[in-house]
Motif scaffolding. Structure first.
Motif, short mmCIF file in Angstrom:
data_model
loop_
_atom_site.label_atom_id
_atom_site.label_comp_id
_atom_site.label_asym_id
_atom_site.label_seq_id
_atom_site.Cartn_x
_atom_site.Cartn_y
_atom_site.Cartn_z
N ARG A 138 24.01 53.31 128.24
CA ARG A 138 22.48 53.84 128.72
C ARG A 138 22.31 53.13 130.11
NH1 ARG A 138 21.54 58.33 126.04
NH2 ARG A 138 21.65 58.17 123.72
N ARG A 139 23.54 52.61 130.65
CA ARG A 139 23.56 51.86 132.13
C ARG A 139 22.59 52.39 132.72
NH1 ARG A 139 22.31 47.64 134.35
NH2 ARG A 139 22.64 48.07 136.61
N ASP A 140 21.81 51.67 133.53
CA ASP A 140 20.66 51.94 134.59
C ASP A 140 19.33 52.32 133.97
OD1 ASP A 140 22.56 51.50 136.67
OD2 ASP A 140 23.09 53.54 136.62
N GLY A 141 19.26 51.65 132.64
CA GLY A 141 18.08 51.62 132.10
C GLY A 141 17.38 52.85 131.51
N GLY A 142 17.99 53.75 131.35
CA GLY A 142 17.39 55.00 130.82
C GLY A 142 18.34 55.84 129.81
N GLU A 143 17.60 56.95 129.07
CA GLU A 143 18.47 57.69 128.09
C GLU A 143 19.42 58.75 128.81
OE1 GLU A 143 15.85 59.02 125.02
OE2 GLU A 143 15.47 56.93 124.15
N THR A 144 18.90 59.08 129.75
CA THR A 144 19.50 60.06 130.75
C THR A 144 20.73 59.80 131.64
OG1 THR A 144 18.09 60.17 132.50
CG2 THR A 144 17.43 61.39 130.67
N ASP A 145 20.84 58.31 131.75
CA ASP A 145 21.89 57.63 132.68
C ASP A 145 23.33 57.84 132.01
OD1 ASP A 145 20.42 56.72 134.95
OD2 ASP A 145 19.27 55.85 133.36
N PRO A 146 24.25 57.91 132.77
CA PRO A 146 25.66 58.19 132.45
C PRO A 146 26.45 57.07 131.74
CG PRO A 146 25.77 57.68 134.82
CD PRO A 146 24.01 57.63 134.41
N GLY A 147 25.88 55.75 131.91
CA GLY A 147 26.63 54.68 131.25
C GLY A 147 27.85 54.04 131.95
N SER A 148 28.22 52.82 131.56
CA SER A 148 29.23 52.05 132.12
C SER A 148 29.72 51.18 130.93
CB SER A 148 28.82 51.41 133.16
OG SER A 148 27.92 50.46 132.85
N ALA A 149 30.94 50.53 131.24
CA ALA A 149 31.66 49.70 130.56
C ALA A 149 32.02 48.21 131.51
CB ALA A 149 32.77 50.23 129.75
N TYR A 150 32.04 47.27 130.89
CA TYR A 150 32.30 45.89 131.72
C TYR A 150 33.45 45.19 131.04
CZ TYR A 150 27.70 46.82 133.32
OH TYR A 150 26.78 47.31 134.24
N LEU A 151 34.20 44.87 131.91
CA LEU A 151 35.72 44.09 131.49
C LEU A 151 35.28 42.49 131.72
CD1 LEU A 151 38.03 45.22 130.31
CD2 LEU A 151 36.72 46.66 131.85
N PHE A 152 35.62 41.66 130.77
CA PHE A 152 35.46 40.21 130.85
C PHE A 152 36.82 39.54 130.46
CE2 PHE A 152 31.53 41.93 130.15
CZ PHE A 152 30.49 40.82 131.00
N THR A 153 37.17 38.51 131.19
CA THR A 153 38.35 37.81 130.90
C THR A 153 38.03 36.33 130.86
OG1 THR A 153 38.89 37.61 133.41
CG2 THR A 153 39.80 39.39 132.45
N ARG A 154 39.00 35.43 129.86
CA ARG A 154 38.77 34.31 129.56
C ARG A 154 39.78 33.57 130.18
NH1 ARG A 154 38.92 33.34 123.17
NH2 ARG A 154 40.84 34.40 123.41
N LEU A 155 39.31 32.20 130.97
CA LEU A 155 40.45 31.27 131.29
C LEU A 155 39.96 29.85 131.16
CD1 LEU A 155 42.76 30.56 133.21
CD2 LEU A 155 41.01 30.67 135.27
N ASP A 156 40.56 29.29 130.37
CA ASP A 156 40.16 27.77 129.92
C ASP A 156 38.94 27.73 129.24
OD1 ASP A 156 42.68 26.74 131.17
OD2 ASP A 156 41.45 26.57 133.15
N GLY A 157 38.63 28.87 128.37
CA GLY A 157 37.32 28.67 127.71
C GLY A 157 36.49 29.41 128.17
N THR A 158 36.47 29.74 129.67
CA THR A 158 35.12 30.36 130.12
C THR A 158 35.47 31.88 130.45
OG1 THR A 158 34.64 28.26 131.34
CG2 THR A 158 33.83 30.28 132.20
N TRP A 159 34.47 32.74 130.00
CA TRP A 159 34.52 34.23 130.23
C TRP A 159 33.71 34.59 131.51
CZ3 TRP A 159 36.95 37.69 127.06
CH2 TRP A 159 37.45 36.95 125.82
N THR A 160 34.61 35.65 132.38
CA THR A 160 33.93 35.99 133.64
C THR A 160 34.17 37.43 133.71
OG1 THR A 160 34.61 33.81 134.78
CG2 THR A 160 34.35 35.69 136.25
N GLN A 161 33.11 37.93 134.18
CA GLN A 161 33.36 39.38 134.47
C GLN A 161 34.17 39.82 135.35
OE1 GLN A 161 29.36 42.04 134.99
NE2 GLN A 161 30.50 42.95 136.41
N GLN A 162 35.18 40.61 135.03
CA GLN A 162 36.27 41.06 135.84
C GLN A 162 35.96 42.34 136.40
OE1 GLN A 162 40.48 42.27 134.26
NE2 GLN A 162 41.02 40.43 135.40
#
Length: 232
Positions: free
Chosen positions: A26-50
């Motif tokens: 429901r990305r963008d805060g509403g039921e009519t929005d198209p949506g999205s997905a997010y990738l995160f990667t881990r390096l030395d125990g820390t996760w960062t959005q890729q």
């Protein structure tokens, strides 16, 4: 990184090694929005959005991100509300591949016999060069699942899976999981042990042919259990 009320971030998740993908259908805060997905990667125990993934042809109500699956550098994202160029809410799924730190849309998967309300993309699973996509609304809600195979970067529908005892309303395909040449498909509204007690089916592949191997039922299953609502 850009969270808003109503995004439904976390509606689906998948992890492979040091990479995780999280759906926000429901990305963008509403039921009519198209949506999205997010990738995160881990390096030395820390996760960062890729990366943030969106459909190249995103439209309202697609529900892109309701399902996600990750295998090495390939991600599949379901959009069961997609209707672009197809009957209403027939659904679709998108394949993305990673090169370095960049994710690029490789393909859009659509059922060969798409019809209104199929919900194709409600569930997805990828393993190597094979993906399974559930369509729990197909055939009056009996449901189905589609197998796609990749060769030289091109995805082709390999099979349509349906249970041997399909019945309207079973919702076969509400969940799917793939490992090598074995697929498991949930049917959470199957009635074998009572109304909506649920079941799951195992399929195996020999060459390019998929065959139902067994049907799984919960010992002591009862009405309303919804066994099969998730599988792995």
């Amino acid at each position: 990184s850009e969270a808003l009320p109503g995004d439904s971030f976390g509606s689906s998740v998948s992890v492979w090694g040091d990479t995780a993908i999280v759906g926000a259908d429901r990305r963008d805060g509403g039921e009519t929005d198209p949506g999205s997905a997010y990738l995160f990667t881990r390096l030395d125990g820390t996760w960062t959005q890729q990366a943030k993934l969106t459909a190249s042809d995103a439209t309202a109500n697609n529900r892109f991100g309701e399902s996600v699956s990750l295998w090495e550098d390939t991600a599949v994202v379901g959009a069961p509300g997609d209707s672009l160029g197809n009957p209403d809410a027939s659904g679709s799924a998108y394949v993305f591949t990673r090169s370095g730190e960049f994710w690029i849309q490789q393909a859009k998967l659509i059922a060969s016999d798409a019809t209104q309300g199929d919900g194709f993309g409600v569930s997805v699973s990828v393993w190597g060069d094979t993906a399974v996509v559930g369509a729990h609304g197909d055939d009056a809600g009996a449901g189905s699942a589609y197998v796609f195979a990749r060769s030289n970067g091109v995805w082709t529908q390999q099979a349509k899976l349906t249970p041997s005892d399909a019945a309207a309303g079973d919702r076969f395909g509400v969940s799917v999981s793939l490992w090598g040449d074995t697929a498991v498909v949930g049917a959470d509204r199957n009635d074998d042990s009572g109304l909506d007690s649920g079941s799951a089916y195992v399929f195996t592949r020999d060459g390019s042919v998929w065959t139902e191997q067994t049907k799984l039922l919960a010992p002591g299953g009862a009405a309303g259990d919804f066994f099969g609502v998730s599988v792995s």
